[in-house]
Design a protein around this motif. Sequence first.
Motif, PDB file in Angstrom:
ATOM      1  N   GLU A 175       1.522   6.730  -6.866  1.00 36.20           N
ATOM      2  CA  GLU A 175       0.414   7.639  -7.179  1.00 36.20           C
ATOM      3  C   GLU A 175       0.819   9.086  -6.950  1.00 36.20           C
ATOM      4  OE1 GLU A 175      -4.277   8.324  -6.037  1.00 36.20           O
ATOM      5  OE2 GLU A 175      -2.967   7.242  -4.648  1.00 36.20           O
ATOM      6  N   ALA A 176       1.523   9.355  -5.849  1.00 33.82           N
ATOM      7  CA  ALA A 176       1.972  10.717  -5.565  1.00 33.82           C
ATOM      8  C   ALA A 176       2.984  11.199  -6.602  1.00 33.82           C
ATOM      9  CB  ALA A 176       2.581  10.780  -4.163  1.00 33.82           C
ATOM     10  N   ASN A 194       0.833  -1.206   0.000  1.00 33.34           N
ATOM     11  CA  ASN A 194       0.000   0.000   0.000  1.00 33.34           C
ATOM     12  C   ASN A 194       0.866   1.254   0.000  1.00 33.34           C
ATOM     13  OD1 ASN A 194      -2.290   1.630   0.162  1.00 33.34           O
ATOM     14  ND2 ASN A 194      -2.193   1.661   2.387  1.00 33.34           N
ATOM     15  N   ARG A 195       1.922   1.268   0.783  1.00 31.88           N
ATOM     16  CA  ARG A 195       2.818   2.437   0.819  1.00 31.88           C
ATOM     17  C   ARG A 195       3.495   2.663  -0.537  1.00 31.88           C
ATOM     18  NH1 ARG A 195       2.888   6.226   4.555  1.00 31.88           N
ATOM     19  NH2 ARG A 195       5.120   6.399   4.274  1.00 31.88           N
ATOM     20  N   THR A 231       1.017   4.041  -2.977  1.00 29.39           N
ATOM     21  CA  THR A 231       0.733   5.434  -2.649  1.00 29.39           C
ATOM     22  C   THR A 231       1.859   6.342  -3.140  1.00 29.39           C
ATOM     23  OG1 THR A 231      -0.520   4.737  -0.705  1.00 29.39           O
ATOM     24  CG2 THR A 231       0.214   7.026  -0.751  1.00 29.39           C
TER      25      THR A 231
END
Length: 58
Positions: A54-55, A47-48, A51
């Motif tokens: 995505e960022a 998940n990290r 993320t």
Amino acid sequence: MQNLPGAAPDFKNACVVLFGVNITWVLFVLWAIWGLIAAAALGWCINRVLTLFEARRD
């Protein structure tokens, strides 16, 4: 008859589905071998990473 180059097929949906299938069996195997805490830790790490991707994309 000529073979004209066309657009390549879009395999994005197939890629997303197979990613989900693969991550599911990996987490089940991890859970069976090392337990729920290891599977939860791997899920949190994935998940990290997603993320961060995505960022970086935005």
